[in-house]
Write a protein that holds these residues in place. Structure first.
Motif, short mmCIF file in Angstrom:
data_model
loop_
_atom_site.label_atom_id
_atom_site.label_comp_id
_atom_site.label_asym_id
_atom_site.label_seq_id
_atom_site.Cartn_x
_atom_site.Cartn_y
_atom_site.Cartn_z
N GLN A 65 0.93 -1.34 -0.23
CA GLN A 65 0.21 0.02 0.14
C GLN A 65 1.00 1.14 0.00
O GLN A 65 0.65 2.26 -0.83
N SER A 66 1.87 1.18 0.88
CA SER A 66 2.81 2.42 0.92
C SER A 66 3.51 2.53 -0.59
O SER A 66 3.49 4.01 -0.93
N LEU A 67 4.10 1.63 -1.22
CA LEU A 67 4.70 1.81 -2.44
C LEU A 67 3.56 2.19 -3.48
O LEU A 67 3.88 3.15 -4.30
N ASP A 89 2.67 -3.55 -10.65
CA ASP A 89 2.08 -4.21 -9.39
C ASP A 89 2.48 -5.33 -8.95
O ASP A 89 2.75 -5.50 -7.70
N GLN A 90 3.03 -6.14 -9.90
CA GLN A 90 3.73 -7.43 -9.58
C GLN A 90 5.11 -7.09 -8.80
O GLN A 90 5.48 -7.78 -7.73
N SER A 96 7.53 -6.35 -1.62
CA SER A 96 6.71 -6.39 -0.37
C SER A 96 6.91 -7.68 0.16
O SER A 96 7.18 -8.04 1.67
N ALA A 97 6.62 -8.70 -0.37
CA ALA A 97 6.66 -10.03 -0.01
C ALA A 97 8.12 -10.48 0.63
O ALA A 97 8.39 -10.91 1.39
N TYR A 98 9.16 -9.87 -0.34
CA TYR A 98 10.49 -10.10 0.02
C TYR A 98 10.71 -9.39 1.53
O TYR A 98 11.13 -10.15 2.52
N PHE A 99 10.67 -7.99 1.59
CA PHE A 99 10.88 -7.42 2.76
C PHE A 99 10.06 -7.87 3.92
O PHE A 99 10.59 -7.95 5.14
N SER A 100 8.62 -8.28 3.79
CA SER A 100 7.98 -8.96 5.00
C SER A 100 8.66 -10.27 5.53
O SER A 100 8.48 -10.42 6.65
#
Length: 117
Positions: A65-67, A89-90, A96-100
């Motif tokens: 969401q931030s990005l 979007d991908q 996001s998945a990587y950093f989380s």
């Protein structure tokens, strides 16, 4: 008739879950897309300079969401807007998945809030 309806409902739920899972980001792909991020946020998302947020361990939805908000201008940061503007979007989902997925080195507020011992 109830059993038939139950089977249809279960099949629909499984289809929905499968679609949702495939739409999510892939941390392995995300790792290959963070070259511009690491200069400020660190390879593992644990920035050492306090002026840059630590991304590791944050919720993927929050990061995405931030990005998106940087990309469309709802968040006002010229540097992040420029970086986010180049992302699909991908890409956003994968990054996001990587950093989380990375372990966070964030600490609690102990010793940082007035009145703590």
């Amino acid at each position: 008739m109830t059993r038939g309806f139950t089977l249809i409902a279960v099949a629909a739920l499984l289809a929905l879950l499968t679609t949702t899972a495939s739409a999510a980001g892939d941390p392995a792909r995300g790792k290959t897309k963070v070259a511009t991020c690491v200069a400020c946020h660190g390879q593992d998302g644990n920035a050492v300079d306090p002026q840059y947020p630590r991304l590791a361990g944050q919720y993927a939805d929050y990061l995405a969401q931030s990005l998106h908000e940087y990309k469309d201008g709802r968040r006002g940061n010229a540097i992040m807007k420029g970086f986010a503007a180049t992302l699909s979007d991908q890409d956003i989902d994968d990054i996001s998945a990587y950093f989380s997925s990375m372990p966070s080195k964030l600490s609690g507020l102990e010793g940082h809030v007035q009145g703590d011992n």
